[in-house]
Design a protein around this motif. Structure first.
Motif, short mmCIF file in Angstrom:
data_model
loop_
_atom_site.label_atom_id
_atom_site.label_comp_id
_atom_site.label_asym_id
_atom_site.label_seq_id
_atom_site.Cartn_x
_atom_site.Cartn_y
_atom_site.Cartn_z
N VAL A 16 45.40 41.04 37.09
CA VAL A 16 46.70 40.80 36.46
C VAL A 16 46.44 40.02 35.18
O VAL A 16 45.90 38.92 35.21
CB VAL A 16 47.65 40.00 37.38
CG1 VAL A 16 48.97 39.74 36.66
CG2 VAL A 16 47.89 40.75 38.68
N LEU A 17 46.80 40.62 34.03
CA LEU A 17 46.56 39.98 32.74
C LEU A 17 47.85 39.46 32.14
O LEU A 17 48.88 40.15 32.16
CB LEU A 17 45.90 40.97 31.76
CG LEU A 17 44.47 41.40 32.08
CD1 LEU A 17 44.00 42.45 31.09
CD2 LEU A 17 43.52 40.20 32.08
N ASN A 18 47.79 38.24 31.63
CA ASN A 18 48.88 37.60 30.90
C ASN A 18 50.23 37.66 31.62
O ASN A 18 51.24 38.11 31.06
CB ASN A 18 49.01 38.23 29.50
CG ASN A 18 47.76 38.04 28.67
OD1 ASN A 18 47.14 36.98 28.71
ND2 ASN A 18 47.37 39.06 27.94
N GLY A 78 44.18 35.54 32.91
CA GLY A 78 44.11 36.58 33.92
C GLY A 78 43.83 36.04 35.30
O GLY A 78 43.31 34.93 35.46
N GLU A 79 44.16 36.84 36.29
CA GLU A 79 43.86 36.54 37.68
C GLU A 79 43.25 37.78 38.31
O GLU A 79 43.88 38.84 38.35
CB GLU A 79 45.11 36.10 38.44
CG GLU A 79 45.71 34.79 37.92
CD GLU A 79 46.90 34.32 38.73
OE1 GLU A 79 47.23 34.98 39.74
OE2 GLU A 79 47.51 33.30 38.34
N ALA A 80 42.00 37.65 38.74
CA ALA A 80 41.27 38.77 39.33
C ALA A 80 40.98 38.49 40.79
O ALA A 80 40.52 37.40 41.14
CB ALA A 80 39.97 39.01 38.56
N THR A 81 41.27 39.49 41.63
CA THR A 81 41.01 39.37 43.07
C THR A 81 39.71 40.08 43.40
O THR A 81 39.49 41.22 42.97
CB THR A 81 42.16 39.98 43.89
OG1 THR A 81 43.39 39.33 43.53
CG2 THR A 81 41.92 39.82 45.38
N TYR A 82 38.84 39.41 44.16
CA TYR A 82 37.55 39.99 44.54
C TYR A 82 37.43 40.04 46.07
O TYR A 82 37.81 39.10 46.76
CB TYR A 82 36.39 39.14 44.00
CG TYR A 82 36.21 39.20 42.50
CD1 TYR A 82 35.25 40.03 41.92
CD2 TYR A 82 36.99 38.42 41.67
CE1 TYR A 82 35.08 40.07 40.55
CE2 TYR A 82 36.84 38.45 40.30
CZ TYR A 82 35.88 39.28 39.74
OH TYR A 82 35.72 39.31 38.37
N PHE A 83 36.90 41.16 46.54
CA PHE A 83 36.58 41.29 47.96
C PHE A 83 35.07 41.14 48.09
O PHE A 83 34.30 41.87 47.46
CB PHE A 83 37.02 42.64 48.51
CG PHE A 83 36.65 42.85 49.96
CD1 PHE A 83 37.27 42.13 50.95
CD2 PHE A 83 35.67 43.77 50.30
CE1 PHE A 83 36.93 42.33 52.29
CE2 PHE A 83 35.33 43.97 51.63
CZ PHE A 83 35.96 43.24 52.63
N SER A 84 34.65 40.15 48.88
CA SER A 84 33.23 39.87 49.06
C SER A 84 32.80 40.28 50.46
O SER A 84 33.46 39.94 51.45
CB SER A 84 32.97 38.36 48.86
OG SER A 84 31.62 38.04 49.16
#
Length: 281
Positions: free
Chosen positions: A235-237, A24-30
């Motif tokens: 976004v997974l796989n 997976g690819e995870a986007t984070y807003f900090s």
């Protein structure tokens, strides 16, 4: 509490089959809240200067990160915007490369690897991940398409964790013998902080933003000190997958030793700056 534990277990069991081969690819807003009290009542700063300072503080406090992960490994990287032509990175660029870099985590061995640059020298920090005693509460909420569960823990602040520092509120600041105010008399640091995480067992991996993890599900939101990191996209796989590998170049060092080296260099720079100031005076 029994109901929430059963809920976590049921979701984890139903999701385990996909976790055997998950990417997976995870986007984070900090976003970090910054103390701007030093701007109040400061007659030496014009309205134009204040506006420019506030804009720069806002840019420095808001960042976007990408967490790439599989079942046991993850890679945390910052999305860096292209600099404006003719605009150098300067002090902020130095602090960023010295105090943070791409962070690789291996949850099987509970270790991390992070590459940092300090004054032209590359270091490769290899150390154990912080082990937090997470307390899973019965509170749930919806974050995007996922049911998130609240967990809290108390963490000892890293020596260079800037989010743990704050400006002193008292006006009685000690003075050095030469009459100058020490930086340590202007700021103070909390030794510990309460960390709040919201994780989802629907993505049964033990990953999370920055150095955090260890919960039975991906951390979608995390609050620590004055910083909030919120997952805005997952976004997974996907068909195209990036390699998740640690950096390999640099002098290997433990985190505590790196922090001590950094603090020593900062003190040396501070002394040279004070020396030049006295010379001009």
């Amino acid at each position: 509490m029994k109901n929430i534990i059963l809920f976590v277990a049921l979701i984890a069991v139903t999701s385990w089959s996909t976790a055997q081969d998950i990417y997976g690819e995870a986007t984070y807003f900090s976003k970090a809240s910054i103390d701007k009290s030093f701007l109040e009542g400061n007659r030496d700063i014009s309205p134009e200067q204040r506006k420019r300072i506030e804009e720069n503080l806002k840019k420095a406090s808001e960042k976007t990160f990408i967490l790439k992960f599989n079942r046991s490994e993850s890679l945390w990287t910052e999305e860096v915007a292209l600099a404006t032509p003719g605009q150098s990175g300067g002090w902020g660029n130095f602090m960023g490369s010295s105090m943070g870099g791409d962070k690789y985590k291996d949850m099987t061995s509970n270790t991390f690897t992070e590459q940092r640059d300090m004054m032209g020298k590359t270091f490769l920090i290899k150390d154990d991940l912080p082990q937090l005693d997470w307390q899973i509460t019965g509170e749930t909420r919806q974050i995007g398409n996922y049911t998130a569960i609240k967990a809290t823990a108390v963490k000892k602040n890293d020596a260079l964790d800037m989010s743990a520092f704050r400006r002193r509120r008292d006006d009685n600041k000690k003075k050095e013998e030469d009459g100058e105010t020490k930086l340590t008399d202007m700021i103070e640091k909390d030794e510990n902080t309460t960390v709040t995480a919201w994780f989802t067992p629907q993505i049964p991996v033990q990953h999370g933003p920055a150095e955090y993890g260890g919960l039975p599900g991906l951390i979608l939101e995390l609050n620590a000190n004055n910083t909030t990191m919120l997952c805005t996209k997952i976004v997974l796989n996907p068909e195209d997958r990036s390699d998740i590998e640690p950096a390999t170049k640099g002098e290997e060092i433990k985190l505590e030793a790196y922090n001590a080296t950094f603090q020593q260099k900062m003190e040396e720079m501070s002394q040279r700056f004070r020396g030049r100031s006295r010379g001009r005076n």
